[in-house]
Design an enzyme around this catalytic site. Sequence first.
Site, PDB file in Angstrom:
ATOM      1  N   HIS A   1       0.862  -1.192   0.000  1.00  0.00           N
ATOM      2  CA  HIS A   1       0.000   0.000   0.000  1.00  0.00           C
ATOM      3  C   HIS A   1       0.892   1.234   0.000  1.00  0.00           C
ATOM      4  CE1 HIS A   1      -3.700   2.161   1.983  1.00  0.00           C
ATOM      5  NE2 HIS A   1      -3.053   2.956   1.151  1.00  0.00           N
TER       6      HIS A   1
ATOM      7  N   HIS B   1       1.406   4.962  -2.323  1.00  0.00           N
ATOM      8  CA  HIS B   1       1.051   5.868  -3.427  1.00  0.00           C
ATOM      9  C   HIS B   1       2.332   6.531  -3.910  1.00  0.00           C
ATOM     10  CE1 HIS B   1      -3.284   5.677  -2.300  1.00  0.00           C
ATOM     11  NE2 HIS B   1      -2.763   5.435  -1.104  1.00  0.00           N
TER      12      HIS B   1
ATOM     13  N   HIS C   1      -9.457   1.286  -1.248  1.00  0.00           N
ATOM     14  CA  HIS C   1      -9.413   1.852   0.097  1.00  0.00           C
ATOM     15  C   HIS C   1     -10.835   1.772   0.664  1.00  0.00           C
ATOM     16  CE1 HIS C   1      -5.632   3.512  -1.211  1.00  0.00           C
ATOM     17  NE2 HIS C   1      -5.459   4.259  -0.136  1.00  0.00           N
TER      18      HIS C   1
ATOM     19  N   GLU D   1     -11.220   3.577   6.129  1.00  0.00           N
ATOM     20  CA  GLU D   1     -10.168   4.433   6.715  1.00  0.00           C
ATOM     21  C   GLU D   1     -10.899   5.528   7.509  1.00  0.00           C
ATOM     22  OE1 GLU D   1      -7.966   6.687   3.801  1.00  0.00           O
ATOM     23  OE2 GLU D   1      -6.325   7.159   5.190  1.00  0.00           O
TER      24      GLU D   1
ATOM     25  N   ASP E   1       1.916   3.923   2.982  1.00  0.00           N
ATOM     26  CA  ASP E   1       0.893   4.790   2.375  1.00  0.00           C
ATOM     27  C   ASP E   1       1.516   5.961   1.605  1.00  0.00           C
ATOM     28  OD1 ASP E   1      -1.685   5.396   1.702  1.00  0.00           O
ATOM     29  OD2 ASP E   1      -2.328   6.040   3.688  1.00  0.00           O
ATOM     30  N   ASP E   2       1.892   7.024   2.319  1.00  0.00           N
ATOM     31  CA  ASP E   2       2.484   8.220   1.699  1.00  0.00           C
ATOM     32  C   ASP E   2       3.684   8.652   2.543  1.00  0.00           C
ATOM     33  OD1 ASP E   2       0.270   8.979  -0.370  1.00  0.00           O
ATOM     34  OD2 ASP E   2      -0.803   8.583   1.488  1.00  0.00           O
TER      35      ASP E   2
HETATM   36  N1  HPA Z   1      -6.436   7.564   1.600  1.00  0.00           N
HETATM   37  C1  HPA Z   1      -7.106   7.872   0.500  1.00  0.00           C
HETATM   38  N2  HPA Z   1      -6.521   8.354  -0.576  1.00  0.00           N
HETATM   39  C2  HPA Z   1      -5.205   8.521  -0.569  1.00  0.00           C
HETATM   40  C3  HPA Z   1      -4.466   8.218   0.540  1.00  0.00           C
HETATM   41  C4  HPA Z   1      -5.118   7.703   1.685  1.00  0.00           C
HETATM   42  O1  HPA Z   1      -4.527   7.402   2.749  1.00  0.00           O
HETATM   43  N3  HPA Z   1      -3.177   8.514   0.225  1.00  0.00           N
HETATM   44  C5  HPA Z   1      -3.166   8.962  -1.042  1.00  0.00           C
HETATM   45  N4  HPA Z   1      -4.403   8.970  -1.532  1.00  0.00           N
HETATM   46 ZN    ZN Z   2      -3.594   4.870   0.671  1.00  0.00          ZN
END
Ligand code: HPA
Ligand code: ZN
Length: 335
Positions: free
Chosen positions: A14, A16, A194, A197, A275-276
């Site tokens: 996971h 991006h 996703h 969350e 994630d990021d």
């Molecule tokens: N959630 C949803 N969209 C996203 C995320 C995330 O954590 N990171 C980059 N796009």
């Molecule tokens: Zn994500």
Amino acid sequence: MINFINNLPKAELHLHIEGTFEPELMFNLATKNNIKLPYQSIEELKKAYNFDNLQHFLDIYYKGTSVLIEEQDFYDLTYNYLKKCASQQIRHVEIMFDPQSHTSRGVNFETIINGISKACLDAERSIGVTSLLIMSFLRHLSEEEAIKTLKQSLPFKKNIKAVGLDSSEKNNPPSKFQHVFLEATKQGYIPVAHAGEEGPSEYIWEAIELLKVKRIDHGNNALNDLDLIDTIKNRNIPLTICPLSNLALKVVDKLEEHPLKKLLDSGLEVTINSDDPAYFGGQLNKNYIEIQKALNLTKFDLYNLAKNSFQHSFLNDDKKEQYLTELEVYYNKNK
Ligand code: HPA
Ligand code: ZN
């Protein structure tokens, strides 16, 4: 323990690619492409990385993507991240990219996919990190837009393994994207999304029942629903959990309160992911290190989390077996 984590062979499922954008590279590309960022300096940009929620983060994240213009920009972004994988013993990564955040600014689909794919190929050859791509649809846009993007991707189908769903979750349920996911699946893409969350457990149900996803990205809110937990377990669907992301976006108040251990204890297949990483204060190994500390995870837990990351990757069986064997040898030597 930190040494054990740093040297543990693992996969990241996971991630991006636009979320790996380090401020230094962002400013370099802004200058090269003559694009003005709404920040005067790297320091000012970093100060903005103090998020209230997912939307607040996304607003800043999309501003960052605006400096990616040429194929080489996408290449550099991707290659820089893959080098970080090699240094963290990440053997394999499944990279999400958001074509719509670039095509909406006039960048061709071909420019994006060629830059990212070439970096992946070069990294596999020169540093031995394997990767595959997940094309994510932006859920705040319409399904029609997603269908347009799916069509644009078809000439490059061999470069893309899966489709995903990201961006603003609240009020953008998976059911909004049923048709495009059905068509993408017919075209041979593996569906992931996703869900749970910030959105409710109903969105996880929809992702499973309507989009037929093979993995849930995040899925924290599954814990609210025992029937859902059973369904996820019975269908062997993994959750790609992102501890530092959850902390940064206030999905949890403290890592000590993170549901990862409860999810594991409920028998769910969980993986750890970043994630990021450029925005949330840590690469993958930092996610392992911080959540280990917060929840007092054992080496056996960490081994299982890494094992899940290979087992639930979309690699072919031979390659999975190779990585799992390497992990087994490592664990037996270092437990
Ligand atoms: N959630 C949803 N969209 C996203 C995320 C995330 O954590 N990171 C980059 N796009
Ligand atoms: Zn994500």
